[in-house]
Scaffold this active site. Structure first.
Site, PDB file in Angstrom:
ATOM      1  N   LYS A 261      78.787  41.394  16.063  1.00 13.86           N
ATOM      2  CA  LYS A 261      79.056  40.160  15.317  1.00 13.86           C
ATOM      3  C   LYS A 261      80.538  40.140  14.940  1.00 13.86           C
ATOM      4  CE  LYS A 261      78.173  37.991  10.773  1.00 13.86           C
ATOM      5  NZ  LYS A 261      77.363  38.008   9.534  1.00 13.86           N
ATOM      6  N   ASP A 266      83.914  34.820   6.781  1.00 13.04           N
ATOM      7  CA  ASP A 266      82.656  34.148   6.446  1.00 13.04           C
ATOM      8  C   ASP A 266      82.750  33.547   5.042  1.00 13.04           C
ATOM      9  OD1 ASP A 266      80.084  33.277   6.157  1.00 13.04           O
ATOM     10  OD2 ASP A 266      79.156  35.269   6.054  1.00 13.04           O
ATOM     11  N   LYS A 273      79.959  30.536  -0.256  1.00 12.16           N
ATOM     12  CA  LYS A 273      79.772  31.760  -1.051  1.00 12.16           C
ATOM     13  C   LYS A 273      80.506  31.636  -2.389  1.00 12.16           C
ATOM     14  CE  LYS A 273      79.352  35.153   2.714  1.00 12.16           C
ATOM     15  NZ  LYS A 273      78.000  35.617   2.366  1.00 12.16           N
ATOM     16  N   ASP A 284      83.603  40.681   8.074  1.00 16.06           N
ATOM     17  CA  ASP A 284      82.391  40.217   8.738  1.00 16.06           C
ATOM     18  C   ASP A 284      82.496  40.290  10.269  1.00 16.06           C
ATOM     19  OD1 ASP A 284      79.778  39.476   8.291  1.00 16.06           O
ATOM     20  OD2 ASP A 284      80.184  37.330   8.206  1.00 16.06           O
ATOM     21  N   ASP A 343      75.148  29.910   5.559  1.00 16.02           N
ATOM     22  CA  ASP A 343      75.659  31.271   5.359  1.00 16.02           C
ATOM     23  C   ASP A 343      74.891  32.306   6.188  1.00 16.02           C
ATOM     24  OD1 ASP A 343      77.315  33.202   4.366  1.00 16.02           O
ATOM     25  OD2 ASP A 343      76.425  33.260   2.354  1.00 16.02           O
ATOM     26  N   GLU A 345      74.919  32.698   9.272  1.00 18.18           N
ATOM     27  CA  GLU A 345      75.592  32.306  10.514  1.00 18.18           C
ATOM     28  C   GLU A 345      75.616  33.410  11.562  1.00 18.18           C
ATOM     29  OE1 GLU A 345      77.083  33.656   8.031  1.00 18.18           O
ATOM     30  OE2 GLU A 345      78.328  35.120   9.065  1.00 18.18           O
ATOM     31  N   ARG A 347      73.317  35.471  12.686  1.00 18.06           N
ATOM     32  CA  ARG A 347      72.216  35.410  13.644  1.00 18.06           C
ATOM     33  C   ARG A 347      72.399  34.241  14.615  1.00 18.06           C
ATOM     34  NH1 ARG A 347      68.160  35.004   8.657  1.00 18.06           N
ATOM     35  NH2 ARG A 347      69.912  36.146   7.757  1.00 18.06           N
TER      36      ARG A 347
HETATM   37  N1  BES Z   1      78.097  38.355   6.305  1.00 21.11           N
HETATM   38  C1  BES Z   1      77.036  38.069   5.437  1.00 21.11           C
HETATM   39  C2  BES Z   1      76.277  39.304   4.990  1.00 21.11           C
HETATM   40  C3  BES Z   1      76.999  40.199   4.022  1.00 21.11           C
HETATM   41  C4  BES Z   1      77.193  39.825   2.717  1.00 21.11           C
HETATM   42  C5  BES Z   1      77.452  41.424   4.443  1.00 21.11           C
HETATM   43  C6  BES Z   1      77.850  40.660   1.840  1.00 21.11           C
HETATM   44  C7  BES Z   1      78.083  42.268   3.561  1.00 21.11           C
HETATM   45  C8  BES Z   1      78.292  41.892   2.263  1.00 21.11           C
HETATM   46  C9  BES Z   1      76.035  37.135   6.112  1.00 21.11           C
HETATM   47  O1  BES Z   1      76.585  36.212   6.967  1.00 21.11           O
HETATM   48  C10 BES Z   1      75.347  36.385   5.044  1.00 21.11           C
HETATM   49  O2  BES Z   1      75.969  35.636   4.384  1.00 21.11           O
HETATM   50  N2  BES Z   1      74.040  36.622   4.887  1.00 21.11           N
HETATM   51  C11 BES Z   1      73.255  35.994   3.897  1.00 21.11           C
HETATM   52  C12 BES Z   1      71.969  35.573   4.520  1.00 21.11           C
HETATM   53  C13 BES Z   1      71.137  34.683   3.634  1.00 21.11           C
HETATM   54  C14 BES Z   1      71.807  33.341   3.495  1.00 21.11           C
HETATM   55  C15 BES Z   1      69.764  34.528   4.253  1.00 21.11           C
HETATM   56  C16 BES Z   1      73.005  36.982   2.767  1.00 21.11           C
HETATM   57  O3  BES Z   1      72.808  38.176   3.066  1.00 21.11           O
HETATM   58  O4  BES Z   1      73.101  36.590   1.623  1.00 21.11           O
HETATM   59 ZN    ZN Z   2      78.349  36.687   7.833  1.00 22.22          ZN
HETATM   60 MN    MN Z   3      77.168  34.425   5.966  1.00 12.10          MN
END
Ligand code: BES
Ligand code: ZN
Ligand code: MN
Length: 488
Positions: A261, A266, A273, A284, A343, A345, A347
């Protein structure tokens, strides 16, 4: 780094420093004893004086020990008699931290630490990794005027023991891959964009053993990669899928794919966020960085395996033309996705890359690496990466490689029972699964694009970088990926 193997007696060895050990009962290793004898009891006197007791990774640097040819002696505590991997890493880190900026040659007499689990080969590999890792510093965007005088570094290591040259070279190559991944991860997001990453792949391809091609956003749109494009379109930085092909075993042998990825920043998109620590979302793209790092290591080692390193890269931004919650898009596979949270994104960019990669290269196995969920970080912290797979062989191979390389993983569930959490009233699936089992539902989403191919997913949200005063990318899971692939 230059490596040399020596069997000369520790007291007679010409070096900038010689490293010897004692355990926590105060027992000297044979090499430490030899130095003690040659110096008329100098080492023992320091132990009797309680300057060092031998606890794990305790160090005592002794300059100019009489009767010893080396300019310094570094005494290192090895703790309990039977050293475990975590303690071993602390010991090597302490050695590299103390001697890593010395000029000249560093001699290492570590054979007393060898045991059934941690062989001499293992120690040699980890030693080269520790020195390589200690040498890393991020300077790229530091102002030139503040630049400290160039640090000196050892010209080489002298290994007292058996011929472990291959292991030292392997450790060096892994360290170079780890440091490359750290460098890419640490780069600021105004420089490290999808196009810049494509340029990095181009530079790796200076080595003719690597073949690089890039799919740009326009091509991907025409192809029907609607999930990928739904993320990339909100940014003025065009998205890219980068393909690095290393065919060390020839075109008739099976090929293994790793996919990273590469969200170079992000923001969350329209599902924006919160502001706190948002800078860390430059990390990210650490899954992508680990793919680059692994390819770099493979190019140094040139093993007889076939590996496709893929990177799926975009910037996730809010914009007038960005995806909105409620949008339905059609992925490259033809399956439709309701985007309930922009968010989620990672996947979306991964699923189209999985479809493309599996379709085009028919890989024998696929491992994706992604900073995918906060839920995985909450579950496993900074210690283990999350491992998700229904393939027991792949699980075993990855777990073995993780244990050997001290780049740990913990298996989390990927059972069909969780799939229904992705049900959508308006599309074949939703891109989020609600508040429960967030790391698993993310993996479930990806699983729908890998049917029929042995596939595993590594969630490195907690392990790819550290925050706080020592903020920086870790280079994980390059050691795991290299060892896994070398086992192919
Ligand atoms: N890149 C983030 C995941 C992440 C967050 C990694 C903080 C490390 C630290 C990912 O894109 C994301 O935002 N995931 C969301 C998914 C949710 C919206 C289902 C998450 O984990 O909050
Ligand atoms: Zn992300
Ligand atoms: Mn995200």
């Amino acid at each position: 780094m230059q490596y040399q193997i020596s069997s000369s007696s520790p007291a007679d060895l010409q070096a900038s420093c010689i490293v010897v050990t004692l355990d926590q009962s105060g027992k000297l290793s044979d090499a430490a004893q030899a130095i003690d004898n040659a110096s008329g009891g100098f080492i023992q006197a320091r132990i009797d004086g309680r300057d060092i007791r031998g606890k794990t990774a305790e160090t005592l640097l002794l300059p100019a020990v009489s009767g010893i040819k080396a300019e310094r002696v570094l005494l290192v505590g090895s703790g309990k008699e039977d050293v475990k991997p975590a303690a071993a890493q602390k010991i090597l880190k302490a050695i590299a931290a103390t001697t890593g900026k010395m000029d000249g040659q560093i001699a290492l007499a570590l054979s007393a630490l060898v045991n059934d689990e941690l062989t001499e080969t293992w120690w040699a590999e980890q030693t080269a990794m520790a020195f390589g890792s200690a040498a890393y510093q991020f300077t790229e965007t530091k102002g030139k005027k503040d630049e400290p005088e160039a640090d000196s570094a050892p010209q080489g290591l002298i290994w007292l023991g058996n011929d472990v040259t291959d292991a030292l070279n392997k450790g060096d190559a892994v360290a170079n891959g780890v440091n490359f991944a750290r460098e890419l991860g640490n780069m600021p997001p105004n420089i490290c964009t999808p196009s810049w990453l494509a340029g990095q792949a181009g530079e790796l391809a200076a080595d003719k053993a690597l073949d690089v091609s890039v799919l740009d956003e326009e091509e991907l749109e025409e192809m029907g990669a609607g999930a990928f494009v739904s993320v990339a379109k909100g940014s003025s930085e065009p998205g890219k899928i980068i393909i690095m092909k290393y065919m060390g075993a020839g075109k008739d042998a099976p090929v293994h794919m790793i996919l990273g990825k590469g969200i170079t920043f992000d923001t969350g998109g329209i599902s924006l966020k919160p502001g706190q620590k948002m800078d860390e979302m430059k990390y990210d793209m650490c899954g992508a960085a680990s793919v680059f790092g692994t390819m770099k290591t493979l190019l140094q080692l040139k093993p007889a395996i076939n590996v496709i390193g893929m990177v799926t890269s975009a910037e996730n931004m809010p914009a007038g033309n960005a995806s909105k919650p409620g949008d339905v898009v059609t992925s490259l596979s033809g399956k439709t996705i309701e985007i309930l949270n922009t968010d989620a994104e990672g996947r979306l960019v991964l699923c189209d890359a999985l479809t493309y990669g599996i379709d085009h290269f028919k890989p024998a196995s696929v491992v994706d690496i992604a900073t995918l969920t906060g839920a995985c970080m909450a579950a496993l912290g900074e210690v283990n990466s999350g491992l998700f797979t229904q393939d027991e062989t792949l699980a075993g191979e990855l777990q073995t490689a993780a244990q050997y390389s001290c780049d740990k993983v913990w298996r989390l569930p990927l059972e069909d029972d969780y799939q229904e959490l992705l049900d959508s009233n308006f599309a074949d699936m939703a891109n989020i699964g609600g508040p429960l089992a967030g790391a698993t539902t993310a993996a479930c989403f990806l699983s729908r694009f890998t049917e029929g191919t042995p596939w595993a997913h590594l969630d490195i949200a907690g392990t790819a970088w550290v925050g706080g005063a020592k903020k920086g990318a870790t280079g994980r899971p390059v050691p795991l990926l290299v060892n896994y692939l070398l086992g192919k």
